[in-house]
Design a protein around this motif. Sequence first.
Motif, short mmCIF file in Angstrom:
data_model
loop_
_atom_site.label_atom_id
_atom_site.label_comp_id
_atom_site.label_asym_id
_atom_site.label_seq_id
_atom_site.Cartn_x
_atom_site.Cartn_y
_atom_site.Cartn_z
N ALA A 171 0.82 -1.21 0.00
CA ALA A 171 0.00 0.00 0.00
C ALA A 171 0.85 1.26 0.00
CB ALA A 171 -0.94 0.00 1.21
N GLY A 172 1.97 1.21 0.69
CA GLY A 172 2.86 2.35 0.71
C GLY A 172 2.55 3.40 1.76
N GLU A 173 1.37 3.32 2.36
CA GLU A 173 0.97 4.30 3.39
C GLU A 173 -0.09 3.66 4.27
OE1 GLU A 173 -0.61 8.97 3.71
OE2 GLU A 173 -0.70 7.88 1.80
N ALA A 174 0.03 3.84 5.58
CA ALA A 174 -0.95 3.28 6.50
C ALA A 174 -2.31 3.94 6.30
CB ALA A 174 -0.49 3.47 7.94
N HIS A 175 -3.39 3.15 6.52
CA HIS A 175 -4.72 3.71 6.30
C HIS A 175 -5.03 4.87 7.25
CE1 HIS A 175 -6.53 1.68 9.82
NE2 HIS A 175 -5.79 0.63 9.49
N ALA A 176 -4.48 4.83 8.47
CA ALA A 176 -4.69 5.93 9.41
C ALA A 176 -4.07 7.22 8.86
CB ALA A 176 -4.10 5.59 10.77
N THR A 194 -18.20 6.48 -1.76
CA THR A 194 -19.07 5.35 -2.09
C THR A 194 -18.43 4.34 -3.03
OG1 THR A 194 -20.05 6.53 -3.97
CG2 THR A 194 -21.12 6.79 -1.82
N LEU A 195 -17.47 4.74 -3.86
CA LEU A 195 -16.90 3.81 -4.82
C LEU A 195 -16.05 2.76 -4.11
CD1 LEU A 195 -15.83 6.10 -7.78
CD2 LEU A 195 -17.75 4.51 -7.68
N PRO A 196 -16.27 1.48 -4.39
CA PRO A 196 -15.50 0.42 -3.72
C PRO A 196 -13.99 0.56 -3.89
CG PRO A 196 -17.41 -0.51 -4.81
CD PRO A 196 -17.33 0.92 -5.25
N ASP A 197 -13.54 0.99 -5.08
CA ASP A 197 -12.09 1.10 -5.26
C ASP A 197 -11.51 2.23 -4.42
OD1 ASP A 197 -13.50 2.87 -6.85
OD2 ASP A 197 -12.29 2.56 -8.64
N SER A 198 -12.28 3.33 -4.25
CA SER A 198 -11.81 4.42 -3.40
C SER A 198 -11.75 3.99 -1.93
CB SER A 198 -12.72 5.64 -3.55
OG SER A 198 -12.69 6.14 -4.87
N ILE A 199 -12.77 3.26 -1.50
CA ILE A 199 -12.80 2.78 -0.11
C ILE A 199 -11.67 1.79 0.13
CG2 ILE A 199 -14.16 1.48 1.58
CD1 ILE A 199 -16.67 2.64 0.19
N ALA A 200 -11.45 0.91 -0.86
CA ALA A 200 -10.37 -0.08 -0.73
C ALA A 200 -9.01 0.61 -0.62
CB ALA A 200 -10.39 -1.03 -1.93
N TRP A 201 -8.80 1.66 -1.41
CA TRP A 201 -7.54 2.39 -1.33
C TRP A 201 -7.41 3.09 0.02
CZ3 TRP A 201 -6.65 7.54 -0.40
CH2 TRP A 201 -5.31 7.96 -0.52
N LEU A 202 -8.47 3.76 0.46
CA LEU A 202 -8.39 4.54 1.69
C LEU A 202 -8.14 3.67 2.91
CD1 LEU A 202 -8.72 7.34 3.03
CD2 LEU A 202 -11.17 6.81 3.27
N LEU A 203 -8.79 2.52 2.98
CA LEU A 203 -8.71 1.66 4.16
C LEU A 203 -7.68 0.54 4.02
CD1 LEU A 203 -12.50 1.34 5.05
CD2 LEU A 203 -10.84 3.02 5.86
N ASN A 204 -7.00 0.49 2.88
CA ASN A 204 -6.03 -0.58 2.63
C ASN A 204 -6.66 -1.96 2.81
OD1 ASN A 204 -4.09 1.31 2.07
ND2 ASN A 204 -2.97 1.08 4.00
N ILE A 205 -7.75 -2.17 2.09
CA ILE A 205 -8.40 -3.48 2.09
C ILE A 205 -8.57 -3.94 0.65
CG2 ILE A 205 -9.62 -3.18 4.29
CD1 ILE A 205 -12.11 -2.40 2.70
N ARG A 206 -8.74 -5.24 0.49
CA ARG A 206 -8.95 -5.83 -0.82
C ARG A 206 -10.04 -6.90 -0.71
NH1 ARG A 206 -6.53 -1.90 -1.65
NH2 ARG A 206 -4.69 -1.57 -3.00
N GLY A 207 -10.54 -7.33 -1.85
CA GLY A 207 -11.59 -8.34 -1.85
C GLY A 207 -11.59 -9.12 -3.15
N THR A 208 -12.46 -10.12 -3.22
CA THR A 208 -12.54 -10.99 -4.40
C THR A 208 -13.98 -11.10 -4.90
OG1 THR A 208 -12.75 -12.94 -2.98
CG2 THR A 208 -10.53 -12.32 -3.69
N ASP A 209 -14.79 -10.06 -4.68
CA ASP A 209 -16.21 -10.15 -5.04
C ASP A 209 -16.45 -10.11 -6.54
OD1 ASP A 209 -17.25 -10.35 -2.42
OD2 ASP A 209 -16.95 -8.22 -2.12
N ILE A 210 -15.55 -9.47 -7.28
CA ILE A 210 -15.68 -9.39 -8.73
C ILE A 210 -14.45 -10.04 -9.36
CG2 ILE A 210 -15.88 -7.84 -10.72
CD1 ILE A 210 -17.26 -5.84 -8.95
N ALA A 211 -14.65 -10.92 -10.31
CA ALA A 211 -13.53 -11.63 -10.93
C ALA A 211 -12.52 -10.67 -11.52
CB ALA A 211 -14.07 -12.57 -12.02
N ARG A 212 -11.25 -10.94 -11.28
CA ARG A 212 -10.13 -10.16 -11.83
C ARG A 212 -10.16 -8.70 -11.41
NH1 ARG A 212 -12.11 -13.68 -15.36
NH2 ARG A 212 -13.56 -12.15 -16.19
N ASN A 213 -10.83 -8.42 -10.31
CA ASN A 213 -10.87 -7.05 -9.76
C ASN A 213 -10.70 -7.16 -8.26
OD1 ASN A 213 -11.57 -4.44 -8.92
ND2 ASN A 213 -13.00 -4.18 -10.62
N PRO A 214 -9.68 -6.55 -7.67
CA PRO A 214 -9.36 -6.82 -6.26
C PRO A 214 -10.13 -6.00 -5.25
CG PRO A 214 -7.70 -5.37 -7.20
CD PRO A 214 -8.63 -5.72 -8.33
#
Length: 217
Positions: A171-176, A194-214
């Motif tokens: 990630a390169g930077e802590a979510h805090a 609201t966008l999942p990719d923005s939330i994922a970046w901000l909180l340093n989380i990932r997921g597998t809900d959509i194929a080939r999209n983290p």
Amino acid sequence: MFQTFAAQTTPEQGPPRLAALRALMHDRGIDAFIVPRADAHQGEYVAPRDARLAWLTGFSGSAGFCVVLRDIAGVFIDGRYRVQVRAEVADVFTPVHWPETQLADWVMDLLPKGTVIGFDPWLHSAQEITTLTQKLSGYTLRATDNLVDAIWHDQPAAPSAPFTAHALEFAGEAHADKRARLAGQLCSNAAIITLPDSIAWLLNIRGTDIARNPVPQ
């Protein structure tokens, strides 16, 4: 995101699905129903459960929407998809060049005032509905449950995969620190993300809900 271009639907599936949707619209007293390619996050990528436009029409492009009337169903597509849409949808659907033709103008050309236009409020922004309401003065926009979901009997389940932490070394930077930096740049008291990719970046989380999209959904 990697795209396989493998067909998930075929044109012949469209006519019976469209007929079922129209039957339900008739039962509900709805003259037109909007089927966007969108989910509740208004993001570019949707989970299989939210691929309503592709399921109904066969169109698999990344942008567009369908407006189903009782005697015509317009599939609104931009210039990228005008060849693709003809190969993917049955002739019960009418391709509409968009944004050259706007939804409100198309509806006003085909339906009289007093028409009831149904929409799923989870799949549209407030600004979209405000704009439509202003343009379609004399028409009734009715928020309703999603009529496609009601006829899609084997609809995939909602995404439920667990979130995972994205390691700091990647990630390169802590979510805090990210949240503190964002807070320091706010011009008001809060930011709604609201966008999942923005939330994922901000909180340093990932997921597998959509194929080939983290990103998690």
